[in-house]
Each structure stands twice: as C-alpha cells, then as structure tokens.
Design a protein around this motif. Sequence first.
Motif, PDB file in Angstrom:
ATOM      1  N   PHE A 245       0.901  -1.309   0.091  1.00 29.96           N
ATOM      2  CA  PHE A 245       0.074  -0.032   0.110  1.00 29.96           C
ATOM      3  C   PHE A 245       0.705   1.218  -0.011  1.00 29.96           C
ATOM      4  O   PHE A 245       1.630   1.477   0.798  1.00 29.96           O
ATOM      5  N   SER A 246       0.350   1.952  -0.946  1.00 35.70           N
ATOM      6  CA  SER A 246       1.255   3.364  -1.164  1.00 35.70           C
ATOM      7  C   SER A 246       0.757   4.430  -1.992  1.00 35.70           C
ATOM      8  O   SER A 246      -0.009   3.855  -2.863  1.00 35.70           O
ATOM      9  N   PRO A 247       0.924   5.673  -1.644  1.00 34.09           N
ATOM     10  CA  PRO A 247       0.405   6.678  -2.250  1.00 34.09           C
ATOM     11  C   PRO A 247       0.567   6.628  -4.083  1.00 34.09           C
ATOM     12  O   PRO A 247       0.025   7.089  -4.655  1.00 34.09           O
TER      13      PRO A 247
ATOM     14  N   GLY B 217       3.438  -0.697   4.877  1.00 34.37           N
ATOM     15  CA  GLY B 217       4.375  -0.125   5.171  1.00 34.37           C
ATOM     16  C   GLY B 217       4.474   0.948   6.360  1.00 34.37           C
ATOM     17  O   GLY B 217       3.269   1.093   6.835  1.00 34.37           O
ATOM     18  N   HIS B 218       5.727   1.456   6.694  1.00 33.91           N
ATOM     19  CA  HIS B 218       5.597   2.353   7.723  1.00 33.91           C
ATOM     20  C   HIS B 218       6.489   3.511   7.472  1.00 33.91           C
ATOM     21  O   HIS B 218       7.190   3.411   6.775  1.00 33.91           O
ATOM     22  N   TYR B 219       6.635   4.417   8.678  1.00 30.13           N
ATOM     23  CA  TYR B 219       7.752   5.375   8.558  1.00 30.13           C
ATOM     24  C   TYR B 219       7.504   6.080   6.946  1.00 30.13           C
ATOM     25  O   TYR B 219       6.356   6.297   6.601  1.00 30.13           O
ATOM     26  N   GLU B 220       8.763   6.237   6.135  1.00 32.12           N
ATOM     27  CA  GLU B 220       8.472   7.038   5.053  1.00 32.12           C
ATOM     28  C   GLU B 220       8.117   5.856   3.995  1.00 32.12           C
ATOM     29  O   GLU B 220       7.849   6.344   2.732  1.00 32.12           O
TER      30      GLU B 220
ATOM     31  N   SER C 116      -2.921   2.171  -4.033  1.00 36.08           N
ATOM     32  CA  SER C 116      -3.221   3.194  -3.119  1.00 36.08           C
ATOM     33  C   SER C 116      -4.899   3.441  -2.729  1.00 36.08           C
ATOM     34  O   SER C 116      -5.773   3.116  -3.523  1.00 36.08           O
ATOM     35  N   ILE C 117      -5.173   3.738  -1.546  1.00 33.68           N
ATOM     36  CA  ILE C 117      -6.834   4.016  -1.297  1.00 33.68           C
ATOM     37  C   ILE C 117      -7.089   5.678  -1.334  1.00 33.68           C
ATOM     38  O   ILE C 117      -8.028   5.887  -1.048  1.00 33.68           O
ATOM     39  N   GLY C 118      -6.139   6.252  -1.836  1.00 35.11           N
ATOM     40  CA  GLY C 118      -6.322   7.806  -1.833  1.00 35.11           C
ATOM     41  C   GLY C 118      -5.103   8.729  -1.933  1.00 35.11           C
ATOM     42  O   GLY C 118      -4.073   8.466  -1.576  1.00 35.11           O
ATOM     43  N   ASP C 119      -5.555  10.003  -2.469  1.00 34.15           N
ATOM     44  CA  ASP C 119      -4.304  10.872  -2.691  1.00 34.15           C
ATOM     45  C   ASP C 119      -4.058  11.682  -1.344  1.00 34.15           C
ATOM     46  O   ASP C 119      -4.400  12.710  -1.291  1.00 34.15           O
ATOM     47  N   TYR C 120      -3.640  11.039  -0.415  1.00 31.00           N
ATOM     48  CA  TYR C 120      -2.957  11.540   0.808  1.00 31.00           C
ATOM     49  C   TYR C 120      -2.101  10.767   1.430  1.00 31.00           C
ATOM     50  O   TYR C 120      -1.867   9.681   1.083  1.00 31.00           O
ATOM     51  N   VAL C 121      -1.338  11.225   2.578  1.00 29.33           N
ATOM     52  CA  VAL C 121      -0.258  10.423   3.102  1.00 29.33           C
ATOM     53  C   VAL C 121      -0.518  10.006   4.735  1.00 29.33           C
ATOM     54  O   VAL C 121      -1.112  10.735   5.353  1.00 29.33           O
ATOM     55  N   LEU C 122      -0.596   8.583   4.733  1.00 33.39           N
ATOM     56  CA  LEU C 122      -1.099   8.050   6.162  1.00 33.39           C
ATOM     57  C   LEU C 122       0.083   7.878   6.528  1.00 33.39           C
ATOM     58  O   LEU C 122       1.359   7.779   6.280  1.00 33.39           O
ATOM     59  N   THR C 123       0.161   7.411   8.088  1.00 30.96           N
ATOM     60  CA  THR C 123       1.428   6.973   8.828  1.00 30.96           C
ATOM     61  C   THR C 123       1.652   5.633   8.547  1.00 30.96           C
ATOM     62  O   THR C 123       2.888   5.226   8.802  1.00 30.96           O
TER      63      THR C 123
HETATM   64  C1  4FV Z   1      -1.282   4.787   1.440  1.00 27.67           C
HETATM   65  C2  4FV Z   1      -2.233   5.557   0.672  1.00 27.67           C
HETATM   66  C3  4FV Z   1      -0.376   5.812   2.478  1.00 27.67           C
HETATM   67  C4  4FV Z   1       2.732   6.340   3.004  1.00 27.67           C
HETATM   68  C5  4FV Z   1       4.038   5.841   3.827  1.00 27.67           C
HETATM   69  C6  4FV Z   1       2.448   4.576   4.709  1.00 27.67           C
HETATM   70  C7  4FV Z   1       1.703   5.454   3.709  1.00 27.67           C
HETATM   71  C8  4FV Z   1       4.088   4.907   4.715  1.00 27.67           C
HETATM   72  N1  4FV Z   1      -1.316   3.404   1.461  1.00 27.67           N
HETATM   73  N2  4FV Z   1      -2.789   4.691   0.163  1.00 27.67           N
HETATM   74  N3  4FV Z   1      -2.489   6.829   0.501  1.00 27.67           N
HETATM   75  N4  4FV Z   1       0.791   5.013   2.641  1.00 27.67           N
HETATM   76  O1  4FV Z   1      -0.235   6.976   2.617  1.00 27.67           O
HETATM   77  O2  4FV Z   1      -2.278   3.420   0.424  1.00 27.67           O
HETATM   78  O3  4FV Z   1       4.748   3.789   4.856  1.00 27.67           O
END
Ligand code: 4FV
Length: 235
Positions: A105-107, A131-134, A151-158
């Motif tokens: 999962f990632s943006p 994932g976690h951190y950066e 990606s589940i959306g255009d934003y950044v999660l933790t």
């Molecule tokens: C994300 C999203 C998201 C980025 C760094 C987790 C984070 C950290 N994943 N859709 N939007 N992930 O923001 O899926 O590792």
Amino acid sequence: MRIDVITLFPAMFQGPLTESILRRASSFAPDGATEDRQDDKPLQIYLHDLRQFGLGKYHQVDDSPYGGGAGMLMRVDVIAKAIEEVTEKLRMKNEDLKIPHRIYFSPRGKKLKQAKVEKLAKNDWLILLCGHYEGIDQRVIDGGWIDEEISIGDYVLTGGELPAMVLIDAVSRHIPGVLGKEASAHEESFSASLGRKKEYPHYTRPEEFRGLRVPDVLLSGHHGEIEKWRKGNLQ
Ligand code: 4FV
C-alpha cells in the motif's frame, strides 16, 4: 480466501477484524499463526509481526535513506525474508494454496476502485504488506517481492495498516458467505450491474419525519415505477 498481513502493528487490526460482519465471517489469528484453522469460515486472516524478521538483537527493520532526507525506510532484506518465509511456510503446509497475490500500500499505487476489489476477491490467497515510516526500499517492488502497489487515496498516512483494513473490508463483501442472505454486493454503488454509478437514495420507516416524506413512488408498490425511479436516481 486466505489473507496474510505483514505489519509492524498487528494490534491495530483488533476492532475492524474482530467486530461485526468480519468477525462472523472470518477466523482471525492475530499471533501470526500459519496453521490453517480447521473451520469453514469463508475468510481466514493471519497477521505476521514484521519485527520478528528484523536484524540483530534489536530486530532492526528500518534504516535511513541513501541520498539523505527525512525519515526512515523499511529495509528490503527484512521485507524479502518476511514475504519469502510466510509464503514458503504456508505453501509447504497447504498444497491448496498456490501462488499468493502480494500487495503493498502506497500513495504511488493504483487507486483502489470497485472493479479492482471485485477482481481481488477472485484470489484464493492474498499477502498484504503494510509500510510504515517514509515507506519501503524500492527494491522490494523492483525485485519482484510485490505483485502490485495499491493506493486508497491521494493523501499520506502514517502506515499501510488502515489501507489493508479498507481492502480486506471491501474485498470480503464479495466472498460468498461473508454477507448475510439479506445483503448483497450485487446491486450497489460502483457495481457493474449499476454501470459503476453511485446507487439511488434509500429510505425506511418512519414514512414521514418532521415533514420529510418518503417519495410516494416507493410507497406505491408499483415495482416497474420503482425500478424506473431507482434507475433515474443513479449518480
Ligand atoms: C497509503 C495511501 C499511504 C505512505 C508511507 C504509509 C503511507 C507509509 N497507502 N494508500 N494513501 N501509505 O499513505 O495506501 O509507509
């Protein structure tokens, strides 16, 4: 369907996976057990703590980015070990499980939409990497340990835990036996049968509330007219 989740925070999954529909429909092993549960639940969910695959005395899983920059990244050697061990251990134990479909999962990933959810629900085995951190070392993706980024959306999660829960929730609704008889994943927003549109408004009792009435057509009992009204109110 079997879903194995690789995460640094297994405890985050208590709640969404231990309540309501998912609680009834799935057997949930928070402790990373790899033994197949002998039950007839339509969904088996297993969590694996990435920390157990970490390096050295302190189970290190992350490191600072080459080229500098803020934050930490999850290491490719740790993630590769986790994915390979989870996959091989299960493949040896359960000849029915062939090849897992592995998701990170990632943006940067492809946006999760209903058509993709329906496609993913056809798999018999998913591995979800949170994932976690950066984020993670790009070589996890380039080296073939992941089949696709979502990606589940255009934003950044933790972290990737909430996206994993979103995907599990959305996919599980399309697994036979998860939704009760009274519910259906057939005619609903974004489904193919509704042309991927948003579904019509819904109403239930009372018939009137503070002057707000249910549309008369829905009280008429005239199914043809109701069907026409519903089709006319797709968005
Ligand atoms: C994300 C999203 C998201 C980025 C760094 C987790 C984070 C950290 N994943 N859709 N939007 N992930 O923001 O899926 O590792």
